[in-house]
Scaffold this motif. Structure first.
Motif, PDB file in Angstrom:
ATOM      1  N   GLN A 144      61.309  58.337 -59.462  1.00  0.00           N
ATOM      2  CA  GLN A 144      61.404  58.396 -60.917  1.00  0.00           C
ATOM      3  C   GLN A 144      62.554  57.523 -61.403  1.00  0.00           C
ATOM      4  OE1 GLN A 144      61.213  62.944 -61.466  1.00  0.00           O
ATOM      5  NE2 GLN A 144      60.532  62.138 -63.432  1.00  0.00           N
ATOM      6  N   VAL A 146      64.350  56.781 -65.176  1.00  0.00           N
ATOM      7  CA  VAL A 146      64.369  57.209 -66.574  1.00  0.00           C
ATOM      8  C   VAL A 146      64.884  56.080 -67.456  1.00  0.00           C
ATOM      9  CG1 VAL A 146      65.269  58.890 -68.208  1.00  0.00           C
ATOM     10  CG2 VAL A 146      64.719  59.596 -65.866  1.00  0.00           C
ATOM     11  N   ALA A 181      58.570  63.577 -69.641  1.00  0.00           N
ATOM     12  CA  ALA A 181      59.488  63.361 -68.523  1.00  0.00           C
ATOM     13  C   ALA A 181      60.592  64.410 -68.496  1.00  0.00           C
ATOM     14  CB  ALA A 181      60.086  61.960 -68.617  1.00  0.00           C
ATOM     15  N   LYS A 182      61.124  64.755 -69.667  1.00  0.00           N
ATOM     16  CA  LYS A 182      62.219  65.725 -69.725  1.00  0.00           C
ATOM     17  C   LYS A 182      61.739  67.131 -69.395  1.00  0.00           C
ATOM     18  CE  LYS A 182      65.836  67.465 -72.835  1.00  0.00           C
ATOM     19  NZ  LYS A 182      66.452  67.346 -74.183  1.00  0.00           N
ATOM     20  N   GLN A 185      60.305  67.349 -65.426  1.00  0.00           N
ATOM     21  CA  GLN A 185      61.011  66.645 -64.361  1.00  0.00           C
ATOM     22  C   GLN A 185      61.139  67.487 -63.096  1.00  0.00           C
ATOM     23  OE1 GLN A 185      64.891  65.213 -65.393  1.00  0.00           O
ATOM     24  NE2 GLN A 185      65.186  64.119 -63.482  1.00  0.00           N
ATOM     25  N   GLN A 189      59.087  66.926 -59.139  1.00  0.00           N
ATOM     26  CA  GLN A 189      59.745  66.733 -57.852  1.00  0.00           C
ATOM     27  C   GLN A 189      59.294  67.712 -56.785  1.00  0.00           C
ATOM     28  OE1 GLN A 189      61.505  64.270 -57.064  1.00  0.00           O
ATOM     29  NE2 GLN A 189      62.153  63.358 -58.974  1.00  0.00           N
TER      30      GLN A 189
END
Length: 378
Positions: A144, A146, A181-182, A185, A189
């Protein structure tokens, strides 16, 4: 057997488990008469663990990477670093471990005594490890990056022979909106992982998909390692544990993360069996007799016992043993009756690999493939 007799047998089963020092692991139902449960070790909650093929040695995380001899109880620290994934080689002579370090992962190979044999550094977080018969290691990683406009998400497959630098195969790459994404996240993972087929020619992996107008979900992808061709076989929520292959590699076990788990034909779009469990954790015994779904233990498709739904299990590849992590404790279920799977004839295995490749390339239809498999079995 009447209800009273079944109830009494269940109570006796629980009594023997508690007497073996496992009162902290709740069990309902009836385990096989030969099965025994023992408390193995204290572990980091949510951490990885791995049994060797015979189920005689276990690797786990507790203040670092630990290795314990199940019979003698001897325990030793292999590394002060905490692993994210662990996997024993098929012969039990080597242990592969992945250690997350920021945006990178350190891969290490250890011998059975815990001595480091080789090390490599790769980009991203490695969420899955698997050994190939050639002693090559497959490592599935998520990367990832950002940015102000969102995040770039990539899933990659590394191949490492323990000598040179790992080679890289890109599986997917996409850009996520900032809000997606926030919010997701942490899940990204952990839910993205993979499994290798028994014939070592295919993988199934979870692909993150985030359409603009809907919540993200997983696509379960079947990929042929040689041809590189892919096929979507199922979808699932971000609560699902991905997918694993059946013992013969002809079906895939996949939960939707919400309601049910299916045993399905990845090429013929056919559901072979359905289980009323979401598949947030799953494990299959090497000969396929036992299936562990969300703590529920099935034998030949029938539920026989249940551990806590939050428990996570892994069967020894040699059969007969199941390791279970529940909270901060690791347990071992031994002597599960199961006949070992018959070894494949090398010529028949080679023929199946060739058919899989043709199938992935569209050179044979699923129907013709099934006919060829059935003819070979006669």
């Amino acid at each position: 057997m009447g209800r009273t007799a079944r109830f009494a047998r269940s109570i006796l089963c629980l009594f023997f488990i508690a007497a073996a020092g496992c009162a902290r692991l709740p069990v309902t139902g009836v385990l096989p008469d030969t099965a025994r449960v023992t408390d193995l070790a204290s572990v980091e909650a949510g951490s990885p663990f791995a049994l060797d093929a015979r189920g005689e040695t276990v690797a786990f995380a507790n203040g670092g990477l630990m290795v314990k001899d199940v019979t003698s109880g001897e325990e030793r620290k292999v590394s002060a670093d905490l692993p994210t994934v662990l996997a024993w080689s098929p012969d039990g002579k080597e242990l592969a471990a992945a250690f997350s370090q920021g945006d990178e992962t350190v891969l290490r190979r250890y011998d059975r005594q815990g001595n480091a044999l080789a090390q490599a550094r790769v980009s991203g977080r490695v969420n899955g490890l698997a050994w190939r018969p050639s002693s090559e290691i497959l490592a599935f990683a998520v990367k990832q990056r950002v940015y102000s406009f969102g995040a770039n998400l990539a899933e990659v497959l590394y191949r490492w022979d323990g000598k040179g630098e790992p080679s890289t195969t890109a599986l997917q790459e996409t850009t996520l909106l900032p809000a997606i994404a926030k919010r997701w996240q942490g899940a990204i993972q952990h839910v993205l992982t993979f499994a290798v087929s028994p014939l070592d020619d295919e993988i199934v992996y979870a692909r993150f998909y985030a359409p603009p107008a809907f919540d993200p979900y997983l696509k379960i992808i079947l990929r042929h390692l040689e041809s590189g061709r892919e096929r979507e076989v199922a979808t699932a929520s971000l609560l699902a544990a991905g997918a694993i292959f059946s013992r013969d590699g002809e079906e895939v076990v996949c939960g939707d993360g919400e309601r049910e788990t299916r045993l399905l034909d990845p090429w013929g779009d056919r559901t072979v069996a359905t289980f009323p469990s979401p598949g947030r954790t799953l494990a299959l015994s090497p000969a396929g007799r036992y299936l562990l779904l969300d703590g529920r233990l099935y034998r030949e498709g029938r539920e026989i016992a249940a551990f806590p739904a939050q428990s996570v299990g892994a069967f020894a590849s040699g059969g007969g043993r199941l390791a279970l992590r529940y909270g901060d404790r690791l347990y071992l279920v031994t002597t599960l009756p199961e006949e070992p799977a018959a070894p494949r004839d090398p010529a028949a295995a080679a023929r199946l690999r060739q058919l899989h490749k043709w199938l992935s390339e569209g050179l044979v239809s699923p129907k013709d493939y099934r006919k060829a498999v059935e003819k070979a079995a006669q």
